[in-house]
Design an enzyme around this catalytic site. Structure first.
Site, PDB file in Angstrom:
ATOM      1  N   ARG A 121       0.975  -1.051   0.328  1.00 37.15           N
ATOM      2  CA  ARG A 121      -0.307  -0.540   0.090  1.00 37.15           C
ATOM      3  C   ARG A 121       0.631   0.897  -0.191  1.00 37.15           C
ATOM      4  NH1 ARG A 121      -4.750  -2.082   2.086  1.00 37.15           N
ATOM      5  NH2 ARG A 121      -6.036  -0.282   0.490  1.00 37.15           N
ATOM      6  N   GLN A 126      -0.660   3.545  -5.299  1.00 36.16           N
ATOM      7  CA  GLN A 126      -2.635   3.683  -4.899  1.00 36.16           C
ATOM      8  C   GLN A 126      -3.595   3.662  -6.847  1.00 36.16           C
ATOM      9  OE1 GLN A 126      -2.180   7.569  -3.461  1.00 36.16           O
ATOM     10  NE2 GLN A 126      -1.830   6.802  -1.512  1.00 36.16           N
ATOM     11  N   ASP A 129      -4.252   0.138  -6.898  1.00 34.62           N
ATOM     12  CA  ASP A 129      -4.398  -0.680  -5.617  1.00 34.62           C
ATOM     13  C   ASP A 129      -6.380  -0.935  -5.659  1.00 34.62           C
ATOM     14  OD1 ASP A 129      -5.241  -1.301  -2.976  1.00 34.62           O
ATOM     15  OD2 ASP A 129      -4.053   0.576  -2.232  1.00 34.62           O
ATOM     16  N   SER A 132      -8.421  -0.756  -2.121  1.00 33.56           N
ATOM     17  CA  SER A 132      -8.811   0.392  -1.897  1.00 33.56           C
ATOM     18  C   SER A 132     -10.220   0.311  -2.712  1.00 33.56           C
ATOM     19  CB  SER A 132      -7.573   1.436  -2.055  1.00 33.56           C
ATOM     20  OG  SER A 132      -6.864   1.363  -1.279  1.00 33.56           O
ATOM     21  N   TYR A 226      -0.999  -2.345   8.328  1.00 33.19           N
ATOM     22  CA  TYR A 226      -2.410  -2.818   9.278  1.00 33.19           C
ATOM     23  C   TYR A 226      -2.782  -3.053   9.568  1.00 33.19           C
ATOM     24  CZ  TYR A 226      -3.259  -3.985   3.948  1.00 33.19           C
ATOM     25  OH  TYR A 226      -3.272  -4.560   2.568  1.00 33.19           O
TER      26      TYR A 226
HETATM   27  P1  NAD Z   1      -8.010  -3.726   6.336  1.00 27.29           P
HETATM   28  O1  NAD Z   1      -9.660  -4.268   5.672  1.00 27.29           O
HETATM   29  O2  NAD Z   1      -7.681  -4.540   6.464  1.00 27.29           O
HETATM   30  O3  NAD Z   1      -9.492  -3.875   7.803  1.00 27.29           O
HETATM   31  C1  NAD Z   1     -10.609  -2.929   8.002  1.00 27.29           C
HETATM   32  C2  NAD Z   1      -9.923  -1.392   8.990  1.00 27.29           C
HETATM   33  O4  NAD Z   1     -10.610  -3.116  10.699  1.00 27.29           O
HETATM   34  C3  NAD Z   1      -8.441  -1.489   9.472  1.00 27.29           C
HETATM   35  O5  NAD Z   1      -8.495   0.136   9.896  1.00 27.29           O
HETATM   36  C4  NAD Z   1      -8.863  -1.952  11.084  1.00 27.29           C
HETATM   37  O6  NAD Z   1      -7.084  -1.015  11.103  1.00 27.29           O
HETATM   38  C5  NAD Z   1      -9.532  -1.976  11.508  1.00 27.29           C
HETATM   39  N1  NAD Z   1      -9.627  -3.001  12.435  1.00 27.29           N
HETATM   40  C6  NAD Z   1      -8.200  -4.608  11.833  1.00 27.29           C
HETATM   41  N2  NAD Z   1      -8.799  -4.978  13.281  1.00 27.29           N
HETATM   42  C7  NAD Z   1      -9.328  -4.024  14.004  1.00 27.29           C
HETATM   43  C8  NAD Z   1     -10.073  -4.520  15.639  1.00 27.29           C
HETATM   44  N3  NAD Z   1      -9.610  -5.766  16.299  1.00 27.29           N
HETATM   45  N4  NAD Z   1     -11.136  -3.810  15.767  1.00 27.29           N
HETATM   46  C9  NAD Z   1     -11.184  -2.402  15.597  1.00 27.29           C
HETATM   47  N5  NAD Z   1     -10.518  -2.186  14.052  1.00 27.29           N
HETATM   48  C10 NAD Z   1     -10.237  -2.937  13.643  1.00 27.29           C
HETATM   49  O7  NAD Z   1      -7.514  -2.699   5.991  1.00 27.29           O
HETATM   50  P2  NAD Z   1      -7.850  -1.409   4.693  1.00 27.29           P
HETATM   51  O8  NAD Z   1      -9.017  -0.427   4.556  1.00 27.29           O
HETATM   52  O9  NAD Z   1      -7.354  -1.877   3.762  1.00 27.29           O
HETATM   53  O10 NAD Z   1      -6.739   0.304   5.123  1.00 27.29           O
HETATM   54  C11 NAD Z   1      -5.001  -1.193   6.084  1.00 27.29           C
HETATM   55  C12 NAD Z   1      -4.528   0.430   5.991  1.00 27.29           C
HETATM   56  O11 NAD Z   1      -3.534   0.770   4.835  1.00 27.29           O
HETATM   57  C13 NAD Z   1      -4.912   1.528   6.714  1.00 27.29           C
HETATM   58  O12 NAD Z   1      -3.722   2.021   7.410  1.00 27.29           O
HETATM   59  C14 NAD Z   1      -5.104   2.495   5.239  1.00 27.29           C
HETATM   60  O13 NAD Z   1      -4.569   3.586   5.850  1.00 27.29           O
HETATM   61  C15 NAD Z   1      -3.781   1.906   4.526  1.00 27.29           C
HETATM   62  N6  NAD Z   1      -4.459   2.262   3.062  1.00 27.29           N
HETATM   63  C16 NAD Z   1      -2.631   2.846   2.487  1.00 27.29           C
HETATM   64  C17 NAD Z   1      -3.613   3.755   1.095  1.00 27.29           C
HETATM   65  C18 NAD Z   1      -2.061   3.866   0.433  1.00 27.29           C
HETATM   66  O14 NAD Z   1      -1.439   5.209   0.720  1.00 27.29           O
HETATM   67  N7  NAD Z   1      -1.452   2.964  -0.672  1.00 27.29           N
HETATM   68  C19 NAD Z   1      -4.415   2.592   0.408  1.00 27.29           C
HETATM   69  C20 NAD Z   1      -6.038   2.453   0.866  1.00 27.29           C
HETATM   70  C21 NAD Z   1      -4.955   2.524   2.448  1.00 27.29           C
END
Ligand code: NAD
Length: 373
Positions: A121, A126, A129, A132, A226
């Site tokens: 990520r 991006q 991705d 996302s 994550y």
């Molecule tokens: P994900 O689908 O893996 O998880 C969804 C959410 O559930 C996450 O926010 C996670 O912290 C939360 N979670 C996990 N266990 C939990 C618990 N026990 N209680 C409460 N919440 C809990 O996450 P995602 O949407 O794929 O995002 C993961 C990361 O990737 C984030 O840090 C996001 O900002 C980052 N991201 C970065 C980019 C980029 O810069 N290119 C793009 C997309 C996402």
């Protein structure tokens, strides 16, 4: 080099891996796009649109499955696997953690298989991705479905006959999907709270105008951004806060995931039993083990007047929009792998290739899936 697009044949899958816009771009790159007739119909894309963009339409999947590059939404079915041959590139959401045996099959077949969910990520990634782009739409759709199942209203309404109070919405997990769910509920006028375990998520929740509820365990975010699994003590603390908060909530959308693992169980049957009748819970993690006890993917169960909706492939329910974004993600990724004259030139040292490449030259090359020696 031919690039093939077939109709997706897995249940409940309406998306397609290329659009007329991306077909046109593949053609301009010097590739020859082959599209199975009817591949885009479920995503509202007719055959003539692909043809107009320069694709060759083919009857049935066989010819498209034989292309040097095969673009897929979901991992190949058994029938599709039987048609694949050594040396082909397979690019799609291959769900490798849940299908380790199929990763072995890709290696045995000699496929060069890329799992798009494993893309690091990073900022550079991006535009490719898929997690996302699809989670964003899924979060929106999750809130729409939860709202539709709720038999009261979302915004506050002041009428001559009296005032209707706004619904209280709680979002558990504020990653890409959760943040979009929050934004959708805010737009509808609900009073929104949310929780997560990553510190960055707390700030993002607040920046959308929602209130953070919960606690942030120490070092809860991994280097990859994550969440990590919580310790039993942290789980107990979270459960205490969530249980109390749920008693007053009308709509709950859960999105919590830990990559490569079963989704964390956050809402227990006892918590559901303590909720108000008429409340709605939508479990977006239902397909990966469920955040909510008793949820079943693709089904709605009612327990003590609380409806629990188990989500199943939400992006597919928005197939036209989801396909446009997914197809664009794949196009951006394929551009990494193909030289200016349309020849394959895979940069094996590139971090995005290393992050996604499962198998090559008859071997499993991804460190997370290599057999223990
Ligand atoms: P994900 O689908 O893996 O998880 C969804 C959410 O559930 C996450 O926010 C996670 O912290 C939360 N979670 C996990 N266990 C939990 C618990 N026990 N209680 C409460 N919440 C809990 O996450 P995602 O949407 O794929 O995002 C993961 C990361 O990737 C984030 O840090 C996001 O900002 C980052 N991201 C970065 C980019 C980029 O810069 N290119 C793009 C997309 C996402």
């Amino acid at each position: 080099m031919r690039i093939g697009i077939v109709k997706e044949r897995r249940d409940h899958e309406r998306r397609v891996a290329a659009t007329p816009e991306t077909v046109k771009r593949y053609k301009a790159m010097g590739l020859e796009p082959l599209v199975e007739r009817g591949a885009g119909i479920a995503a509202a894309i007719g055959d003539e649109a692909y043809e107009g963009a320069g694709a060759r339409l083919v009857e049935g999947p066989e010819e498209a499955l034989a292309c040097g590059i095969l673009l897929k939404v979901q991992r190949p079915t058994d029938d599709e696997m039987a048609s694949l041959r050594s040396g082909q590139l397979l690019i799609g959401m291959l769900d490798p953690y849940m299908n380790r045996e199929q990763v072995e099959a890709y290696a045995e077949k000699g496929l060069t298989a890329f799992a798009m969910e494993l893309l690091p990520r990073t900022t550079r990634a991006q535009a490719m991705d898929v997690l996302s782009s699809q989670a964003n739409l899924a979060g929106y759709r999750a809130m729409i479905e939860a709202m539709a199942a709720y038999s009261r209203v979302l915004p506050m309404m002041m009428t001559a006959a009296g005032t209707v109070t706004p619904a209280k919405v709680f979002v558990i997990g504020a990653g890409v999907a959760g943040l979009q769910a929050i934004a959708t509920a805010k737009r509808m006028g609900a009073v929104v709270t949310a929780t997560d375990v990553r510190p960055a998520a707390k700030e993002e929740i607040e920046s959308l105008g929602a209130k953070f509820v919960g606690f942030i365990p120490k070092d809860a975010a991994t280097a990859g951004g994550y969440a990590r699994p919580l310790t039993p003590e942290e789980q107990a603390e979270q459960a205490r806060i969530v249980a109390e908060h749920l008693k007053s909530q009308d709509i709950v959308v859960t999105t919590a995931q830990i990559p490569g693992r079963k989704a964390p169980r956050i809402v227990t049957a006892a918590m559901v039993a303590a909720m108000k009748p008429g409340s709605v819970i939508l479990d977006m993690a239902a397909e990966s083990g469920g955040n909510v006890e008793g949820s079943r993917p693709g089904e709605t169960v009612e327990i003590g007047g609380v409806r629990i909706i188990g989500a199943r492939n939400l992006p597919s329910k928005l197939a036209p929009a989801a396909s446009i974004l997914y197809a664009k993600n794949l196009l951006n990724f394929v551009q990494l792998l193909v030289s200016k004259d349309g020849k394959l030139a895979i940069p094996f040292d590139d971090e995005l290739v290393k992050g996604t490449l499962l198998t090559h030259d008859g071997k499993i090359v991804h460190p997370n899936f290599r057999p223990a020696s």
